[in-house]
Motif scaffolding. Structure first.
Motif, PDB file in Angstrom:
ATOM      1  N   THR A   3      -6.540  26.509 -48.589  1.00  0.00           N
ATOM      2  CA  THR A   3      -7.585  26.426 -49.617  1.00  0.00           C
ATOM      3  C   THR A   3      -8.626  25.370 -49.279  1.00  0.00           C
ATOM      4  O   THR A   3      -9.772  25.470 -49.700  1.00  0.00           O
ATOM      5  CB  THR A   3      -6.986  26.133 -51.005  1.00  0.00           C
ATOM      6  N   SER A   4      -8.232  24.342 -48.498  1.00  0.00           N
ATOM      7  CA  SER A   4      -9.192  23.328 -48.052  1.00  0.00           C
ATOM      8  C   SER A   4      -8.641  22.596 -46.835  1.00  0.00           C
ATOM      9  O   SER A   4      -7.430  22.545 -46.624  1.00  0.00           O
ATOM     10  CB  SER A   4      -9.508  22.321 -49.164  1.00  0.00           C
ATOM     11  N   VAL A   5      -9.568  22.050 -46.036  1.00  0.00           N
ATOM     12  CA  VAL A   5      -9.198  21.253 -44.865  1.00  0.00           C
ATOM     13  C   VAL A   5     -10.173  20.088 -44.765  1.00  0.00           C
ATOM     14  O   VAL A   5     -11.383  20.276 -44.867  1.00  0.00           O
ATOM     15  CB  VAL A   5      -9.263  22.071 -43.555  1.00  0.00           C
ATOM     16  N   LYS A   6      -9.646  18.880 -44.563  1.00  0.00           N
ATOM     17  CA  LYS A   6     -10.468  17.686 -44.377  1.00  0.00           C
ATOM     18  C   LYS A   6     -10.378  17.258 -42.919  1.00  0.00           C
ATOM     19  O   LYS A   6      -9.285  17.145 -42.368  1.00  0.00           O
ATOM     20  CB  LYS A   6     -10.002  16.557 -45.294  1.00  0.00           C
ATOM     21  N   PHE A   7     -11.552  17.022 -42.322  1.00  0.00           N
ATOM     22  CA  PHE A   7     -11.639  16.709 -40.894  1.00  0.00           C
ATOM     23  C   PHE A   7     -12.230  15.330 -40.649  1.00  0.00           C
ATOM     24  O   PHE A   7     -13.098  14.880 -41.401  1.00  0.00           O
ATOM     25  CB  PHE A   7     -12.542  17.728 -40.184  1.00  0.00           C
ATOM     26  N   PRO A   8     -11.837  14.682 -39.525  1.00  0.00           N
ATOM     27  CA  PRO A   8     -12.467  13.425 -39.106  1.00  0.00           C
ATOM     28  C   PRO A   8     -13.650  13.721 -38.175  1.00  0.00           C
ATOM     29  O   PRO A   8     -13.495  13.823 -36.963  1.00  0.00           O
ATOM     30  CB  PRO A   8     -11.332  12.708 -38.366  1.00  0.00           C
ATOM     31  N   GLY A   9     -14.822  13.922 -38.728  1.00  0.00           N
ATOM     32  CA  GLY A   9     -16.006  14.189 -37.921  1.00  0.00           C
ATOM     33  C   GLY A   9     -16.457  12.945 -37.181  1.00  0.00           C
ATOM     34  O   GLY A   9     -16.113  11.824 -37.563  1.00  0.00           O
TER      35      GLY A   9
END
Length: 82
Positions: free
Chosen positions: A18-24
């Motif tokens: 449902t969601s993904v958080k990334f280290p840009g």
């Protein structure tokens, strides 16, 4: 959305999320359903996944690239630590 996390050695994760958080490389960002298409470089850090079913999962990556297109997310990571 469908997510795949791949390293040169193996496929680390695949499934509906449902969601993904990334280290840009310029700061963290989150991808939700129907997100605009993008390609971004990733820095070292945690990838936080909220699966469609189940508890949140976190992987630590050592850099890579993410592509988001038509509710499919592909992460090509240098290496991954669970």
């Amino acid at each position: 959305m469908y997510l795949e996390i791949i390293t040169p050695d193996k496929r680390v994760f695949e499934g509906d999320v449902t969601s993904v958080k990334f280290p840009g490389i310029n700061g963290g960002f989150e991808v939700l359903n129907n997100h605009a298409a993008l390609i971004s470089a990733l820095s070292n850090g945690p990838v936080r996944i909220t699966p469609a079913t189940g508890a949140q999962v976190e992987f630590r990556i050592d850099g890579g690239v993410v592509e988001v297109l038509d509710n499919k997310i592909i992460v090509l990571a240098e290496s991954v630590n669970a």
